[in-house]
Design an enzyme around this catalytic site. Structure first.
Site: not given
Length: 181
Positions: A8, A10
């Site tokens: 992922d 952020d």
């Protein structure tokens, strides 16, 4: 064991914000994240990023700005001697009925197709339950990092049975490369 690691963005690679990361200047790497990605890359792993970017649908930033953020991320990893092989993002909002917004597995399917690598038994590393659910739907091993929303996710505790938890991406990298933290 697949040599694919899906991250992922952020909260895993860069600082997260509840107000969205809207500019290149707001895209600030977490300490050690670029080095961790480079270490994995140099060890022969294929690195991909799967990121929900509903800020596009909300009009908070443009595709051009998003690409500039991703270029900054790639340049930082490159400066450490590594590379990110694939970046896929969901530009949709939560109500757009797409199949790519995590927790749905569409981004991971896109990564698998683009790279020609199976997602099964690869790793999906995230800071939220939806990251892990997307990975699990594709047969990935999943790991939670405590950066970003990770501690909040950990405190909720749901859906985390048997999921390994790491301080940050560097600690996950040490685990994968069998190096002491």
């Amino acid at each position: 064991m697949s040599k694919l690691i899906i991250l992922d963005r952020d909260g895993v690679i860069n600082h997260d914000s509840d107000n969205y990361i809207r500019t290149v200047d707001e895209w600030i790497p977490l300490p050690g994240s670029a080095e961790a990605i480079a270490r994995l890359s140099k060890a022969g792993y294929t690195i991909a990023v799967a990121t929900n970017q509903s800020g596009l649908a909300r009009g908070y930033f443009s595709e051009e700005t998003l690409h500039a953020m991703h270029q900054k991320m790639q340049d930082l990893v490159s400066s450490e001697g590594g590379k990110i092989d694939c970046i896929k993002y969901c530009p949709h909002g939560p109500d757009d009925q797409c199949n790519c917004r995590k927790p749905l597995p569409g981004l991971i399917e896109q990564i698998s197709e683009t790279l020609g690598l199976p997602a099964e038994s690869s790793w999906m590393v995230g800071d939220s339950l939806r990251d892990l659910q997307a990975g699990q739907a594709m047969g990935c091993n999943v790991a939670l990092v405590k950066t970003g929303k990770g501690v909040r996710t950990l405190n909720k505790g749901e859906g985390l049975n048997g999921v390994p938890v790491f301080e940050d991406l560097a600690a996950f990298t040490n685990f994968i490369l069998n190096e002491p933290s």
